[in-house]
Design an enzyme around this catalytic site. Structure first.
Site, mmCIF file in Angstrom:
data_model
loop_
_atom_site.group_PDB
_atom_site.id
_atom_site.type_symbol
_atom_site.label_atom_id
_atom_site.label_comp_id
_atom_site.label_asym_id
_atom_site.label_seq_id
_atom_site.Cartn_x
_atom_site.Cartn_y
_atom_site.Cartn_z
ATOM 1 N N GLY A 17 0.808 -1.064 -0.145
ATOM 2 C CA GLY A 17 0.293 -0.068 0.225
ATOM 3 C C GLY A 17 0.564 1.253 0.005
ATOM 4 O O GLY A 17 0.095 2.639 0.194
ATOM 5 N N TYR A 160 -18.535 8.724 1.942
ATOM 6 C CA TYR A 160 -17.276 7.420 2.254
ATOM 7 C C TYR A 160 -18.030 6.734 1.971
ATOM 8 O O TYR A 160 -17.783 5.672 1.607
ATOM 9 C CB TYR A 160 -17.066 7.312 3.677
ATOM 10 C CG TYR A 160 -16.295 7.413 4.441
ATOM 11 C CD1 TYR A 160 -14.818 7.382 4.097
ATOM 12 C CD2 TYR A 160 -15.879 5.306 4.843
ATOM 13 C CE1 TYR A 160 -13.342 6.752 4.051
ATOM 14 C CE2 TYR A 160 -15.179 5.112 5.127
ATOM 15 C CZ TYR A 160 -13.835 5.416 4.562
ATOM 16 O OH TYR A 160 -11.972 4.524 4.806
ATOM 17 N N LYS A 167 -15.143 -1.036 5.151
ATOM 18 C CA LYS A 167 -14.255 -1.036 6.268
ATOM 19 C C LYS A 167 -15.223 -1.745 7.575
ATOM 20 O O LYS A 167 -14.411 -2.408 8.231
ATOM 21 C CB LYS A 167 -14.026 0.584 6.801
ATOM 22 C CG LYS A 167 -13.690 1.372 5.560
ATOM 23 C CD LYS A 167 -11.327 0.493 5.549
ATOM 24 C CE LYS A 167 -11.190 1.666 4.793
ATOM 25 N NZ LYS A 167 -9.722 1.168 4.757
#
Ligand code: NAD
Length: 259
Positions: A17, A160, A167
């Site tokens: 990442g 979001y 998440k």
């Protein structure tokens, strides 16, 4: 940098990442390097390779492997390289997330099936895929797997959207993985970070408003930076966290306690 001494001497850490020097993964990598760990990096796509290679070289890393986590063959190739070069692994930093830009604005209800699948696949399922291949390499050494999450998993944060759902799946996956891998003393945790201006953050509409709101609403009246995440990432790999698993730890200046 906060890690001192050679706390991670002889340890091997795989970092997924890093996109550039602002990446949260890079902040954790630097802390682990500071403590003496050997590092391996992945990058996604040729454009990012140019960014990641010099960063890897700056911390004497010689393992830099392409890995699109949506592709099982690339994940398998990554682990065959780690197996061949190191034969073992102590830490995995999973700092990867993606959703289509159109799904990070407007109404969540409009998320397409494909957009939902993509966000969940790259941002949550990939943690399982990587953990499964890390497990045999960590056996007998303990090990720590760390992923990155955000408060939008728990509460509605406008824009979001599907990433919040991804998440939430990621945080639940952390718990189930911690249960599976616990007997082998492999720990799995998530860092819930406050907003930091990175490449991924730029994809969220009105991110600046999110950042300004975070500053105003946190008990500490300040936002966080990548180094704060780096320090917590290193802590979760280190001996101080040896009995911490399956949990989400916040580094957000206290934002998550506010109504
Ligand atoms: P970043 O853009 O630097 O890192 C995101 C990384 O995900 C990039 O390196 C990108 O290449 C990688 N990625 C995306 N799709 C991929 C794929 N298919 N295969 C492999 N890699 C892929 O941004 P960041 O803010 O450092 O993000 C890292 C993590 O932190 C993400 O999980 C993000 O959701 C999380 N996070 C960020 C913030 C923030 O405000 N920046 C807050 C909380 C959590």
């Amino acid at each position: 940098m906060q890690t001192t001494g050679q706390m991670f001497s002889g340890k091997k850490a795989l970092i997924l990442g890093v996109a550039n020097e602002r990446s949260l993964a890079w902040a954790i990598a630097r802390e682990l390097h500071q403590g003496g760990a050997e590092l391996a990096f992945t990058f996604q796509g040729d454009a990012l390779e140019k960014r990641v290679r010099p960063l890897a070289e700056s911390v004497q890393s010689t393992i830099v492997v392409p890995c699109n986590v949506a592709d099982d063959a690339q994940i398998e190739n990554l682990f065959s390289v780690i197996r061949e070069k190191w034969g073992a692994l102590d830490y995995v930093i999973h700092s990867v997330a993606f959703a289509n830009r159109e799904d990070l604005e407007g109404r969540f209800v409009n998320t397409s099936r494909e957009g939902f699948r993509t966000a969940l696949d790259i941002s949550a399922y990939s943690l399982l895929a990587v953990s499964r291949l890390a497990e045999p390499l960590m056996e007998g050494r303990g090990g720590s797997i760390v992923t990155l999450t955000y408060y939008g998993a728990e509460k509605v944060i406008p824009n979001y959207n599907v990433m919040g759902v991804a998440k939430a799946a990621l945080e639940a996956s952390v718990r189930y993985l911690a249960y599976d891998l616990g007997p082998k003393k492999i720990r799995v945790n998530a860092i819930s970070a406050g907003p930091v201006k990175t490449l991924a953050a730029a994809g969220i509409r009105d991110f600046r408003t999110m950042l300004a709101a975070a500053e105003e609403k946190t008990p500490m009246k300040e936002t966080i930076n990548a180094e704060d995440v780096g320090a917590l990432g290193a802590f979760l790999c280190g001996p101080g966290a040896k009995r911490i698993t399956g949990t989400t730890l916040y580094v957000d200046s206290g934002a998550h306690i506010m109504a």
